[in-house]
Design an enzyme around this catalytic site. Structure first.
Site, PDB file in Angstrom:
ATOM      1  N   LYS A  54       0.678  -0.871   0.208  1.00 50.06           N
ATOM      2  CA  LYS A  54       0.135  -0.198  -0.001  1.00 50.06           C
ATOM      3  C   LYS A  54       0.694   1.558  -0.057  1.00 50.06           C
ATOM      4  O   LYS A  54       2.112   1.136   0.270  1.00 50.06           O
ATOM      5  CB  LYS A  54      -0.717  -0.438   1.242  1.00 50.06           C
ATOM      6  CG  LYS A  54      -2.296  -0.630   0.818  1.00 50.06           C
ATOM      7  CD  LYS A  54      -3.219  -1.290   1.782  1.00 50.06           C
ATOM      8  CE  LYS A  54      -3.957  -1.937   2.098  1.00 50.06           C
ATOM      9  NZ  LYS A  54      -5.123  -1.700   3.109  1.00 50.06           N
TER      10      LYS A  54
ATOM     11  N   HIS B 107       1.737   6.372   2.988  1.00 49.80           N
ATOM     12  CA  HIS B 107       1.617   8.002   2.961  1.00 49.80           C
ATOM     13  C   HIS B 107       2.444   8.824   3.823  1.00 49.80           C
ATOM     14  O   HIS B 107       2.965   8.760   4.637  1.00 49.80           O
ATOM     15  CB  HIS B 107       0.199   7.842   2.944  1.00 49.80           C
ATOM     16  CG  HIS B 107      -0.312   7.570   4.168  1.00 49.80           C
ATOM     17  ND1 HIS B 107       0.040   7.971   5.298  1.00 49.80           N
ATOM     18  CD2 HIS B 107      -0.769   6.509   4.671  1.00 49.80           C
ATOM     19  CE1 HIS B 107      -0.544   7.417   6.361  1.00 49.80           C
ATOM     20  NE2 HIS B 107      -1.152   5.816   5.922  1.00 49.80           N
TER      21      HIS B 107
ATOM     22  N   HIS C 277       3.121   7.956   7.773  1.00 48.83           N
ATOM     23  CA  HIS C 277       4.584   7.480   8.139  1.00 48.83           C
ATOM     24  C   HIS C 277       5.656   7.971   7.678  1.00 48.83           C
ATOM     25  O   HIS C 277       5.779   7.663   8.655  1.00 48.83           O
ATOM     26  CB  HIS C 277       4.231   6.330   6.590  1.00 48.83           C
ATOM     27  CG  HIS C 277       2.834   5.383   6.859  1.00 48.83           C
ATOM     28  ND1 HIS C 277       2.404   5.178   5.687  1.00 48.83           N
ATOM     29  CD2 HIS C 277       2.579   3.958   8.027  1.00 48.83           C
ATOM     30  CE1 HIS C 277       1.551   4.270   6.211  1.00 48.83           C
ATOM     31  NE2 HIS C 277       1.375   3.646   7.506  1.00 48.83           N
TER      32      HIS C 277
HETATM   33  N1  ARG Z   1      -0.268  -0.179   9.702  1.00 52.51           N
HETATM   34  C1  ARG Z   1      -0.544   0.698  10.049  1.00 52.51           C
HETATM   35  C2  ARG Z   1      -0.992   2.045   9.184  1.00 52.51           C
HETATM   36  O1  ARG Z   1      -0.264   1.636   8.419  1.00 52.51           O
HETATM   37  C3  ARG Z   1      -0.188   1.217  11.408  1.00 52.51           C
HETATM   38  C4  ARG Z   1       0.034   0.366  12.386  1.00 52.51           C
HETATM   39  C5  ARG Z   1       0.023   0.831  13.952  1.00 52.51           C
HETATM   40  N2  ARG Z   1       0.840   0.561  14.680  1.00 52.51           N
HETATM   41  C6  ARG Z   1      -0.215  -0.684  15.480  1.00 52.51           C
HETATM   42  N3  ARG Z   1       0.159  -0.925  17.031  1.00 52.51           N
HETATM   43  N4  ARG Z   1      -1.442   0.265  15.353  1.00 52.51           N
HETATM   44  O2  ARG Z   1      -2.310   2.747   9.517  1.00 52.51           O
END
Ligand code: ARG
Length: 578
Positions: free
Chosen positions: A139, A142, A145
């Protein structure tokens, strides 16, 4: 809180004032700068040392108390001036002592200046797990991140500098139905070579393609089958998925390196599909899991147990959700690392998620959840690259580098730089980071390449420029040893301003370490750069008498050292030319 740098003998002062030392420490603070000057170095706030600071009508009285107190205190070899302000007693440090102490400390402690301060002596050393960046494979990477990446890196840097133990963790989005689709997509449109050479881009393209195809029922079914096989650990399916993950991580590592970021552990949602089942069992055993008519599993989070607030933790087919995996991950991390604190650096759009996560952990009886923290940040609007909307982190890095190169090409000194690409990248990154860190993390902001990359004003470019200039001053005239300098030469107001500001560094670190906001350090460094730039103009080294030149060089060297330390904490690599 405020730095004493050995200036005040707290126990002495506490006797004179008849106040406990703890009160005193909390009541002495920096004097605010007005029009670039400070009227004094430290101030003691009367309201906070007296017990009856509750009522405003005491204000005139406070002033009087301040005056009386100021009269009772005597100047000595350290304090050269004591005066009363509105409700404060102001102290001015003997100027030569100020110069000597600050310069000696900065040059002696080097990269540890500030962090060795007494301010931190009572703060217990902790082990902190910091989870940040956490992109989703296939994905978009963005801007959220990116923000998580630089904020998390900053928090980790700061904690490490302050002597805490830190585990930097990246929790990848590497599990879920989308991997069923991606698997089928790869069988249809994938290319093994491209997967190796540019996994992030290729998987993203495959994912986009297969999403279009997924309107067709057959593809949907195939995707479901693929994901089921994954969950059943079918070897072949799992091996393809593992390639997606491994190649992606290789590329992430390469790109994070450009950012100067590394991780100690690449975790991910995939680790927790099995453990999620255990979590559901635990919830069931503790009587916390309820089934809805549709068959989904929920946890009641309301106070009155009327389901006015709840969290869904299980699909009707018994499989786990994002939050279930996070529950399992939190418990596992705590068991494995036994950390004092766990920090999640994630966009505020997930605040609800983390509230629920912490609430459920609390209901399950994990008291350590009190020591978990969601460090949230706001939205960044309008970041676009020439390729359009940001999809890959690398595009942002390339864009900022090429824009910076262009700016540098229009200034005449650039030709002499050894590696203009690398310099442009470091300066450009500084620009991005400073723009991002200037406000409160929780606020949203409008992204602007032009604003970020301005060479004047409060930008990362300005910080880098100041650092490079101070560095070349040192190169030109050589590093001076403090033993050789005459501090009496540093009495001009512009020199004093720099010294006073250098003295404040530990306070700023302290403040940022308390609320985890980088903005304190950012504004400190910008002010330091402005003060150093003024001093650089008014206090020339070249053409001055040797004694004066040496003392000034030493001052600039100290300013550069603290500037570099602060920049590194923020995740910026200071450049020496630009
Ligand atoms: N991968 C998730 C996203 O891009 C963020 C993860 C955040 N951390 C967690 N422990 N939920 O939205």
């Amino acid at each position: 809180p405020c730095s004493f740098q050995g200036f005040f003998n707290i126990s002495c002062l506490s006797k004179v004032l008849d106040l406990p030392p703890e009160n005193l420490i909390k009541s002495i603070s920096a004097v605010p700068v007005s029009k670039k000057r400070r009227v004094a170095d430290f101030q003691l706030s009367i309201a906070s040392v007296t017990e009856d600071n509750s009522s405003d009508c005491l204000a005139p009285d406070l002033h009087l108390q301040a005056q009386k107190l100021a009269e009772r205190l005597k100047c000595d070899a350290v304090v050269s001036e004591i005066s009363a302000g509105p409700g404060t007693v102001n102290f001015t440090i003997n100027r030569e002592l100020l110069a000597k102490t600050v310069l000696r400390q900065v040059l002696k402690d080097g990269s540890e200046y500030g962090v060795k301060s007494e301010l931190f002596s009572t703060v217990p050393k902790q082990k902190a797990l910091i989870e940040f960046s956490s992109p989703n494979i296939a994905k978009k990477f963005h801007i959220g991140h990116l923000r998580s990446t630089i904020v998390g890196n900053f928090i980790a840097n700061l904690k490490v500098a302050l002597g805490h133990e830190v585990i930097r963790m990246n929790y990848l989005g590497d599990w879920g139905m989308q991997f069923g689709l991606l698997g089928v997509g790869f069988q249809l449109f994938g290319n093994k070579e491209k997967l190796k050479t540019s996994p992030l881009q290729h998987l993203f393209e495959v994912y986009v393609q297969v999403n279009k195809a997924a309107e067709d029922e057959n593809t949907k079914k195939l995707a479901k089958d693929f994901f089921r096989k994954l969950e059943e650990h079918d070897e072949q399916t799992l091996s393809l998925w593992k390639q997606f993950r491994d190649f992606s991580i290789d590329e992430y590592i390469r790109i994070y390196k450009r950012l100067g970021v590394h991780f100690d552990e690449y975790s991910g949602e995939s680790f927790y599909q099995e453990k999620s089942k255990e979590v559901l069992n635990m919830l069931e055993n503790k009587g916390l899991l309820q089934k809805t008519i549709k068959g989904t599993g929920i946890v009641d989070l309301s106070e009155k147990k009327d389901l006015s607030s709840f969290s869904t933790v299980m699909r009707s087919d018994g499989t786990s959700l994002y939050i279930t995996r996070d529950l399992a991950a939190a418990i596992d991390r705590m068991n494995k690392h036994n950390c004092d604190t766990m920090i999640y650096v994630v966009s505020k759009s997930q605040s609800n998620h983390f509230q629920h996560l912490f609430q459920i952990l609390k209901l399950m009886g994990y008291d350590w959840v009190e020591r978990c923290q969601h460090v949230s940040f706001g939205l960044v609007q309008g970041m676009k690259t020439r390729r359009g909307e940001v999809i890959f982190l690398e595009d942002v890095l390339n864009e900022v580098r090429s824009r910076m190169l262009q700016n540098m090409a229009s200034t005449k000194t650039t030709k002499e730089i050894e590696d203009p690409m690398e310099t442009a990248e470091k300066v450009g990154l500084a620009a991005l980071i400073i723009q991002d860190f200037q406000g409160l993390l929780s606020s949203d902001y409008q992204f602007s390449w032009d604003r970020a990359l301005q060479s004047r004003g409060d930008t990362g470019v300005f910080l880098q420029y100041t650092h490079a200039r101070l560095h070349s001053l040192e190169q030109m005239h050589g590093n001076e040893q403090l033993t050789d300098i005459n501090v009496a030469c540093l009495q001009e107001p512009d020199a004093i301003s720099v010294l006073q500001h250098l003295l404040r560094y530990d306070e700023v670190l302290y403040r940022s370490s308390q609320d985890l906001q980088p903005k304190h350090i950012v504004s400190y460094l910008l002010t330091l750069s402005h003060l150093a730039a003024v001093a650089h103009k008014t206090l020339p080294v070249k053409g001055s008498a040797p004694e004066l030149a040496q003392a000034r060089l030493c001052l600039f060297q100290a300013a550069r050292s603290v500037l570099a330390n602060g920049m590194k904490l923020l995740g910026i690599t200071p450049v020496t030319q630009m």
